[in-house]
Enzyme design. Structure first.
Site, PDB file in Angstrom:
ATOM      1  N   ARG A   1      -0.602  17.903   2.400  1.00 17.62           N
ATOM      2  CA  ARG A   1       0.494  18.752   2.554  1.00 17.62           C
ATOM      3  C   ARG A   1       1.042  18.591   0.964  1.00 17.62           C
ATOM      4  O   ARG A   1       0.461  17.972  -0.100  1.00 17.62           O
ATOM      5  CB  ARG A   1       1.538  17.703   3.250  1.00 17.62           C
ATOM      6  CG  ARG A   1       1.513  15.757   3.058  1.00 17.62           C
ATOM      7  CD  ARG A   1       1.911  15.731   4.027  1.00 17.62           C
ATOM      8  NE  ARG A   1       1.436  14.310   3.916  1.00 17.62           N
ATOM      9  CZ  ARG A   1       1.368  12.856   2.744  1.00 17.62           C
ATOM     10  NH1 ARG A   1       2.366  13.081   1.455  1.00 17.62           N
ATOM     11  NH2 ARG A   1       1.264  12.457   2.899  1.00 17.62           N
TER      12      ARG A   1
ATOM     13  N   GLU B   1      -6.980  11.866  -3.423  1.00 20.75           N
ATOM     14  CA  GLU B   1      -6.917  10.631  -3.685  1.00 20.75           C
ATOM     15  C   GLU B   1      -8.338  10.007  -4.103  1.00 20.75           C
ATOM     16  O   GLU B   1      -9.103   9.779  -3.180  1.00 20.75           O
ATOM     17  CB  GLU B   1      -6.102  10.406  -2.743  1.00 20.75           C
ATOM     18  CG  GLU B   1      -4.468  10.614  -2.523  1.00 20.75           C
ATOM     19  CD  GLU B   1      -3.490   9.807  -1.905  1.00 20.75           C
ATOM     20  OE1 GLU B   1      -3.666   8.682  -1.384  1.00 20.75           O
ATOM     21  OE2 GLU B   1      -2.317  10.934  -1.590  1.00 20.75           O
TER      22      GLU B   1
ATOM     23  N   HIS C   1       1.185  -1.176   0.388  1.00 19.28           N
ATOM     24  CA  HIS C   1       0.102   0.066   0.409  1.00 19.28           C
ATOM     25  C   HIS C   1       0.702   1.103  -0.235  1.00 19.28           C
ATOM     26  O   HIS C   1       0.453   2.308   0.398  1.00 19.28           O
ATOM     27  CB  HIS C   1      -0.845  -0.349   1.424  1.00 19.28           C
ATOM     28  CG  HIS C   1      -1.807  -1.323   1.383  1.00 19.28           C
ATOM     29  ND1 HIS C   1      -2.799  -1.457   0.315  1.00 19.28           N
ATOM     30  CD2 HIS C   1      -1.717  -2.645   2.716  1.00 19.28           C
ATOM     31  CE1 HIS C   1      -3.097  -2.913   0.873  1.00 19.28           C
ATOM     32  NE2 HIS C   1      -2.682  -3.120   1.995  1.00 19.28           N
TER      33      HIS C   1
ATOM     34  N   GLU D   1      -9.114   9.445   0.091  1.00 19.10           N
ATOM     35  CA  GLU D   1      -8.781  10.916   1.407  1.00 19.10           C
ATOM     36  C   GLU D   1      -7.921  11.867   0.775  1.00 19.10           C
ATOM     37  O   GLU D   1      -7.528  12.024  -0.493  1.00 19.10           O
ATOM     38  CB  GLU D   1      -7.531   9.697   2.523  1.00 19.10           C
ATOM     39  CG  GLU D   1      -6.611   9.572   1.470  1.00 19.10           C
ATOM     40  CD  GLU D   1      -5.181   8.569   2.712  1.00 19.10           C
ATOM     41  OE1 GLU D   1      -5.637   8.289   3.153  1.00 19.10           O
ATOM     42  OE2 GLU D   1      -4.008   8.377   2.070  1.00 19.10           O
TER      43      GLU D   1
ATOM     44  N   ASN E   1      -4.692  14.951   1.621  1.00 18.01           N
ATOM     45  CA  ASN E   1      -3.589  14.619   2.061  1.00 18.01           C
ATOM     46  C   ASN E   1      -2.965  16.083   1.784  1.00 18.01           C
ATOM     47  O   ASN E   1      -2.709  17.092   1.311  1.00 18.01           O
ATOM     48  CB  ASN E   1      -2.180  14.287   1.451  1.00 18.01           C
ATOM     49  CG  ASN E   1      -2.219  12.531   1.406  1.00 18.01           C
ATOM     50  OD1 ASN E   1      -2.131  12.190   0.119  1.00 18.01           O
ATOM     51  ND2 ASN E   1      -2.009  11.740   1.856  1.00 18.01           N
TER      52      ASN E   1
END
Length: 639
Positions: free
Chosen positions: A282, A266, A226, A278, A280
């Site tokens: 950043r 994502e 993953h 999700e 991210n």
């Protein structure tokens, strides 16, 4: 205006941020653990501050120490990079509360996406498509396969695929333990596992004036455990309608939480449908492929947004195709075991290389095993794949075992070339991608032996043939290929008439010196570059790169272990021990303990059915490679 910036990170991303700051005229402050005291990012920054200790929990995860370091060094801003505290809202608040500029999104936006379960609810309210979670207490066989995920983190930690309902309780327990260890939060949740799906993401960039850019798509489907291995932009094979859905969903997600700065949304894509995974909050590891096709510096844009500058109304138009491969110090053929040692040389000329190491660096066990990101751009996808595969194949990588061969084979695989990949690609094709190399290794071993002979004072190599002061006796040299362990015994004689080598009847020596060997094999000239460091020899040539360990002529008879001994495959820390005791009967493949090294957990299992006769592991114990962990006396060998 930001005049001095502290980089709250290490290795590759710290060097990347320092490079942009230097171009913008911003002074930089590095922080470092004791293990990183001599690291490249420390030398390249203008100032450096020590964080006492080695482990991340003592150093790069200590937000209080990092804020104090920024203030002490006179920095006026903090960039978190990625990983460590980059998505920690509490750290972002602490930075702001100290009067420093936070180069990232608002803490409130970070909190909104910090828990995947809470993020899904927000995205549902914003009409972003997503997979509905599954209640573990009511899961049935019809729900299989399922994916257990950590609510508070990513990177493959706390993630398990469940295909057998009876295995669900144990996998939940294991995932919770790993999530708690990695993120300080043991919350996990279940969702359907999408067989054959692709991992597609959208880069977003938002300013403080209401402008939100979506910078195309990236395909990150090639993953191990993953964790991403190969990424590219734009994602191939998507319909225009799906691209619009992805862009609109990503922009909606950013606006729903008041996002500013760089972030990535994502998705899982199955067929022509996308599902939110999700966000991210950043900069992403794979941001270079987006930079390459848009001609942007995303770090520079992060800094300008943090200073309050507006983005243009629209981003520039993309051009061409870019592909990135993550070069890891690991052995894919043996459970992706992380590798340690000295990186003597890393050179991939002609490609963009974002690396956290320089020649001579020691690769240790405390941090992620990624050595570098290697990126190629070209006008078309086919050309970009060809450039990257060729560049990796010709790269000089002299150090620990890496995944280089797997990367090259994956890039040249017919399914990948056709854009028919999914998140199961590497697992499905792993035997082919890690199969022993072709028959070029014996010839490379011969070149190594001839280069070694040229170093000895009793032989003098001529450039184009013939050797003076030639040994009259046949020469023998034995090498072990790394990884794999195949032994190659090289027997040859150097006569006034030329080279006579067993198993190479049509081979002529054209040149040999300690670093270069030229052989003519069946009328074809082959060039070999040979580098030796201690007992390791690296041979690079157009027919491939090979690593050998020189074996002694007379092996040490004491270098043996008791049958059934389980030795530590890498240096690391014992994080869990199974509920077993000496004298218990164990089954073949039964987990006995778990080692953590380079941010990954590795399961140590019984090699055969039998009785546990020794157990030397304890939770928290640090072990070196080769340390005896346990002994299982197989049933047929017990007396």
């Amino acid at each position: 205006m930001i005049r001095s910036l502290l980089v709250a990170n290490r290795a590759e991303v710290a060097r990347r941020i320092v490079r942009t700051c230097r171009e913008l005229g911003i002074a930089t402050v590095a922080v470092h653990s004791d293990a990183d005291a001599d690291a490249p990012h420390v030398h390249e920054a203008d100032t450096a501050v020590r964080l006492p200790g080695d482990a991340p929990a003592e150093t790069y995860l200590r937000g209080d120490l990092i804020v104090k370091a920024a203030l002490a060094a006179g920095a006026d801003a903090v960039h978190p990079g990625y990983g460590f505290l980059s998505e920690h809202a509490g750290f972002a608040r602490a930075v702001r509360d100290a009067g420093l500029v936070w180069v990232g999104p608002p803490p409130e936006a970070m909190e909104a996406m910090a828990s995947k379960t809470r993020a899904k609810q927000l995205m549902r309210d914003a009409h972003v498509p997503l997979l509905e979670p599954v209640d573990a207490a009511h899961a049935t066989a019809d729900d299989l396969p399922l994916l257990v995920k950590a609510a508070a983190g990513g990177g493959g930690r706390g993630m398990r695929v469940v295909r057998d309902l009876d295995a669900l309780p144990a996998e939940l327990t294991s995932a919770r333990a790993e999530a708690a260890s990695a993120f300080g939060d043991g919350e996990v949740f279940l969702e359907p596992y999408m067989e054959g799906a692709r991992h597609i993401e959208v880069q977003v960039l938002a300013d403080t004036h209401g402008t939100v850019w979506t910078l195309g798509t990236r395909d990150c489907s090639l993953q191990r455990r993953h964790q991403k291995v190969i990424e590219e932009a734009p994602a191939p094979g998507l319909s225009d309608a799906l691209r619009r859905t992805l862009a609109e969903s990503a922009a909606s997600a950013a606006r729903a939480i008041g996002y500013t700065g760089a972030g990535t949304v994502e998705f899982l894509v199955s067929g022509d449908r996308a599902y939110f995974l999700e966000m991210n909050t950043r900069l992403q590891v794979e941001h270079p492929v987006t930079e390459e096709i848009y001609g942007l510096d995303l770090v520079a844009l992060q800094l300008r947004i943090a200073e309050g500058d507006p983005l243009d109304a629209d981003p520039p138009a993309p051009r061409g195709h870019a592909v990135e491969a993550r070069l890891y110090a690991e052995d894919p053929a043996h459970g992706w075991q992380p590798q340690t040692g000295v990186m003597h040389r890393l050179d991939a000329s002609g490609l963009r290389v974002d690396s956290g190491v320089v020649d001579g660096d020691e690769i240790g066990v405390h941090y992620d095993p990624m050595l570098a990101k290697v990126i190629a751009w070209a006008p078309s996808r086919a050309e970009a794949l060809r450039r990257l595969a060729h560049g990796l194949e010709r790269a000089r990588i002299h150090g620990p075992v890496t995944n280089r061969e797997l990367l090259v084979r994956a890039l040249r695989h017919s399914e990948f070339e056709a854009g028919r990949m999914d998140t199961g690609f590497l697992e499905r094709h792993l035997p082919l991608l890690t199969a022993p190399a072709d028959g070029a290794a014996p010839l490379a071993a011969l070149a190594a032996a001839l280069a070694d002979a040229a170093r000895r004072p009793e032989t003098v190599a001529g450039r184009l043939g013939g050797w003076r002061n030639v040994p009259s006796q046949p020469q023998l040299k034995t090498y072990r290929a790394e990884p794999g362990g195949t032994e190659h015994e090289v027997r040859y004689r150097l006569t006034r008439d030329g080279l006579i080598a067993e198993d190479f009847p049509n081979t002529r020596l054209l040149r040999a010196d300690p670093h270069h060997v030229v052989l003519e094999v069946d009328g074809i000239r082959r060039k070999f570059a040979v580098s030796t460091y201690g007992d390791r020899t690296y041979v690079d040539s157009p027919v491939g790169s090979h690593t050998f360990t020189v074996l002694p002529r007379f092996p040490d008879p004491t270098a043996r272990t008791e049958p059934g001994s389980l030795l530590a495959p890498m240096p690391g820390t014992v994080v869990r021990v199974a509920e077993v005791a000496v004298g218990d009967r164990v089954e073949a493949g039964q987990p006995l303990l778990w080692l953590e090294a380079m941010k990954m957990e590795h399961r140590i299992t019984a090699p055969a059915a039998g009785v546990l006769t020794a157990l030397h592991a304890a939770t928290g114990r640090q072990v070196e490679v080769g340390a005896l962990l346990a002994v299982v006396a197989a049933e047929e060998t017990r007396t």
